[in-house]
Design an enzyme around this catalytic site. Structure first.
Site, mmCIF file in Angstrom:
data_model
loop_
_atom_site.group_PDB
_atom_site.id
_atom_site.type_symbol
_atom_site.label_atom_id
_atom_site.label_comp_id
_atom_site.label_asym_id
_atom_site.label_seq_id
_atom_site.Cartn_x
_atom_site.Cartn_y
_atom_site.Cartn_z
ATOM 1 N N ASP A 57 33.023 36.019 36.942
ATOM 2 C CA ASP A 57 33.545 34.701 36.554
ATOM 3 C C ASP A 57 32.438 33.827 35.946
ATOM 4 O OD1 ASP A 57 35.727 35.722 38.021
ATOM 5 O OD2 ASP A 57 35.061 34.699 39.837
ATOM 6 N N ASN A 110 52.221 35.155 41.384
ATOM 7 C CA ASN A 110 50.999 34.652 42.001
ATOM 8 C C ASN A 110 50.570 33.310 41.431
ATOM 9 O OD1 ASN A 110 50.761 37.939 41.859
ATOM 10 N ND2 ASN A 110 50.182 37.099 43.858
ATOM 11 N N GLU A 125 45.111 33.174 35.217
ATOM 12 C CA GLU A 125 44.017 32.475 35.890
ATOM 13 C C GLU A 125 42.818 32.373 34.949
ATOM 14 O OE1 GLU A 125 43.172 34.935 39.296
ATOM 15 O OE2 GLU A 125 41.932 36.335 38.140
ATOM 16 N N HIS A 150 37.958 36.593 32.802
ATOM 17 C CA HIS A 150 37.422 35.347 33.356
ATOM 18 C C HIS A 150 36.230 34.860 32.547
ATOM 19 C CE1 HIS A 150 37.719 32.569 36.899
ATOM 20 N NE2 HIS A 150 36.814 32.039 36.080
ATOM 21 N N ARG A 194 31.089 43.525 38.837
ATOM 22 C CA ARG A 194 31.555 42.790 37.668
ATOM 23 C C ARG A 194 30.336 42.052 37.111
ATOM 24 N NH1 ARG A 194 36.527 39.388 39.910
ATOM 25 N NH2 ARG A 194 35.120 39.222 41.704
#
Length: 340
Positions: A39, A178, A215, A279, A313
């Site tokens: 992120d 979600n 998101e 992200h 990540r």
């Protein structure tokens, strides 16, 4: 006089060479940019530095690091500016911090669960009045109160035509799935005012793999339009980026102003060995002339267990190009290694 002429000429040549070297450094980095940082948000600031903040694998703290070049962030010393609470709110799942400069102060927006209720994830804000975000005190301003006390995360903020907006992901208790994406005006850097408007929900098949998720919004204002990229589906190799577009003169609080791209704009590219890109955030070269996509991805497809427990990540970066119509062309994730 001849000596003065050649001295001046030498100064001009050296200055040109320095400018060329600076430009070359600005466009040179190696991916992954910073390992095990999900992120990622990177922003160029007026003090001549890039600032990076991101989710750490332990989900327990917020770090900042800075460097004058993107590649310098790799070896920059991280500064821990805040740690999770031992009990109560803000006690677990410290996710997706973002650093922003508003009204002469620094703010960090982040998501956190409770120490005892780890999935009661909400959006929180820290404030720092110091001119240097690596110094001073980070003060907790509390939760950003939205329409519901439900799962909420990934807040970002942007200013447009004198108005500050917040964009984030949240669960609507009356909508299957979600998280959806919402936008609202801000009346302070830690609160919203008026109606929160849903601008996207995961209603396309590529947004519904594993989970029904929209998101990680990020805002890019270019070429007479406002682009909001976001991430969709589970956080494995299916994770990918979508995009919403609004015209510059549109009412950003009208859901009809936002058009969704029918396909992902950035996704897994097995040829280059990059899986689950998403992200993201946006930054530029120091001269502001080249836009850069910042995102995370893994270097392998298969994950054992819950993807949230896999730490790999990595933060990555690549140059953004533009289609003839002015919309961003993200291309495909470039392979690991030096930027071509």
């Amino acid at each position: 006089m001849r000596v003065l002429f050649f001295s001046s000429l030498l100064l001009l040549v050296n200055a040109s060479a320095f400018a060329a070297d600076a430009k070359s450094d600005a466009l040179h980095w190696t991916n992954p940019l910073v390992e095990q940082r999900a992120d990622p948000q990177i922003d160029w600031q007026a003090d001549g530095n890039y600032y990076l903040t991101a989710t750490v694998p332990e989900y327990d703290r917020i770090e900042l690091r800075r460097a004058p070049t993107l590649d310098g962030l790799r070896s920059a010393e991280p500064k821990v500016v805040w740690r999770k609470h031992p009990t109560g709110i803000m006690g677990s799942h410290i996710w997706a911090p973002e650093l922003h400069r508003l009204n002469g102060k620094w703010y960090i927006y982040f998501a956190a669960g409770g120490a005892e209720k780890v999935w009661d994830i909400r959006i929180y804000v820290l404030e720092n009045a110091s001119a240097d975000p690596m110094q001073g005190e980070w003060v907790e301003k509390g939760e950003i109160k939205t329409k519901w006390e439900t799962f909420a995360l990934d807040a970002t903020t942007f200013a447009y035509k004198g108005v500050n907006y917040l964009v984030w992901g949240q669960k609507d208790p009356d909508i299957k799935g979600n998280t959806n994406l919402y936008i609202a005006k801000m009346d302070t850097p830690w609160s919203i005012t008026g109606e929160q408007v849903m601008i996207s929900k995961p209603d396309l098949s590529w947004e519904q793999i594993g989970y029904l998720v929209n998101e990680g919004p990020a805002v890019l204002i270019r070429n007479g339009r406002i682009f909001i990229t976001y991430s969709a589906s589970a956080t494995d190799f299916n994770y990918c980026m979508g995009m919403l577009t609004a015209n510059a003169d549109a009412d950003l609080l009208d859901a009809k102003s936002w058009a969704k791209s029918p396909r992902p704009v950035f996704a897994t590219w097995t040829v280059n060995g990059v899986y689950g890109p998403g992200h993201n955030s946006f930054t530029t070269t120091p001269d502001g002339k080249t836009d850069i996509l910042i995102y995370h991805a893994r270097s392998y497809r298969d994950i054992k267990g819950d993807p949230l427990n896999d730490p790999n990540r990595h933060a990555r970066a690549q140059i953004i190009h533009y289609h003839p119509d002015g919309t961003p062309d993200f291309g495909v994730p470039v392979p690991d290694g030096p930027l071509p």
